[in-house]
Write a protein that holds these residues in place. Structure first.
Motif, PDB file in Angstrom:
ATOM      1  N   GLU A  87       0.861  -1.315  -0.070  1.00  0.00           N
ATOM      2  CA  GLU A  87      -0.089   0.119  -0.144  1.00  0.00           C
ATOM      3  C   GLU A  87       0.797   1.181  -0.011  1.00  0.00           C
ATOM      4  O   GLU A  87       0.402   2.241  -0.653  1.00  0.00           O
ATOM      5  CB  GLU A  87      -0.970   0.046   1.228  1.00  0.00           C
ATOM      6  N   HIS A  91       0.917   4.605  -2.681  1.00  0.00           N
ATOM      7  CA  HIS A  91       0.672   5.755  -2.169  1.00  0.00           C
ATOM      8  C   HIS A  91       1.998   6.685  -2.676  1.00  0.00           C
ATOM      9  O   HIS A  91       1.813   7.693  -3.150  1.00  0.00           O
ATOM     10  CB  HIS A  91       0.703   5.893  -0.553  1.00  0.00           C
ATOM     11  N   ARG A 181      -7.973   4.180   1.426  1.00  0.00           N
ATOM     12  CA  ARG A 181      -8.028   2.635   1.274  1.00  0.00           C
ATOM     13  C   ARG A 181      -7.614   2.110   2.603  1.00  0.00           C
ATOM     14  O   ARG A 181      -7.046   2.546   3.386  1.00  0.00           O
ATOM     15  CB  ARG A 181      -6.835   1.985   0.205  1.00  0.00           C
ATOM     16  N   GLY A 183      -5.411  -0.375   3.685  1.00  0.00           N
ATOM     17  CA  GLY A 183      -4.038  -0.872   3.969  1.00  0.00           C
ATOM     18  C   GLY A 183      -3.299   0.071   4.993  1.00  0.00           C
ATOM     19  O   GLY A 183      -2.146  -0.327   5.640  1.00  0.00           O
TER      20      GLY A 183
END
Length: 266
Positions: A87, A91, A181, A183
């Motif tokens: 994740e 990002h 999200r 994560g």
């Protein structure tokens, strides 16, 4: 070996989960004695926090071996899970670019396989990507992105939907999905983002993201100062000097806003 050198070697081995390199140059000596024995041990940011800042720095710096080593250390130590680091790659892609993130992602896969090979274990099946927790309806997604933009940036407005960059990019994906999200938490995303905008030369994102991280209280003033020092150690003092100046300005701005709110009773 001096006591300082011994501490540096021990700290490196603990953080990186591998033996320390030979320290026979000034750069190698101070990598151990200052970066690992001092910076990584300081208060206000945890070792896990520092992983996110470091990974963003080494992924952008095009430094192959440090990237491999820090991905390995983050995963092998258990400080980050494979979901969290994957994740982080996504990002990072948004704030540092997909080409660099592609390499970062390849290294994550490589080191994840390496760790399981060393442990004599099969590589687990990847986590499912779907379903997403964000709306699939286009209008709902844009509306979600607008509210998310306001909330995350601590602003009363959102960009207009009048071009692909702002509509499809910023509202639909960056704030309509990525920041939401599951994560990573908001704090972790702040750490990655501030590091990324600090090594870019775009004047507005560094102002807005440092401000929002402080204004939201996701990062305290002390934590932001510590992030700046850690960033300096892993990306360089000139860029960190600029970041420190922005941090000082935004601390004053946020403090003034908080004081005004306290005075008005809001």
């Amino acid at each position: 070996m001096t006591a300082s050198a011994g501490r540096g070697r021990d700290a490196f081995a603990e953080i990186m989960t591998m033996p320390a390199p030979s320290s026979n140059t000034p750069a190698a000596d101070h990598l151990l004695d200052f970066v690992f024995a001092d910076v990584w041990q300081r208060p206000h940011l945890s070792r896990r926090d520092r992983r996110f800042v470091t990974l963003a720095c080494v992924a952008d710096a095009d430094a192959e071996q440090p990237l491999r080593d820090h991905v390995y250390g983050a995963l092998n130590s258990g400080d980050l899970t494979i979901v969290e680091i994957q994740e982080s790659v996504l990002h990072f892609a948004v704030y540092a670019g997909w080409p660099k993130a592609s390499r970062f992602n390849m290294v994550v896969d490589e080191q994840w396989h390496r760790i399981h090979t060393e442990r004599g274990l099969p590589v687990p099946a990847p986590e499912p990507l779907l379903p997403l927790s964000t709306p699939s309806d286009p209008e709902q997604r844009l509306t979600t992105g607008e509210q998310s933009f306001r909330d995350i940036n601590c602003l009363p407005y959102a960009p207009l939907r009048d071009n692909p960059y702002q509509g499809a990019g910023i509202l639909n994906f960056v704030f309509g999905e990525m920041w939401l999200r599951p994560g990573l938490g908001m704090r972790e995303r702040r750490l990655i983002t501030v590091a990324c905008v600090a090594f870019q030369d775009a004047p507005l994102p560094i102002l807005s993201h440092v401000y929002a991280a402080l204004r939201s209280r996701d990062l305290s003033f002390d934590e932001m100062d510590e992030l700046t020092l850690h960033f300096a150690a892993h990306y360089g003092w000139p860029k960190a000097s600029h970041l420190q100046g922005v941090v000082a300005e935004q601390k004053q701005r946020v403090s003034a806003e908080w004081a005004g709110e306290a005075g008005s009773g809001s």
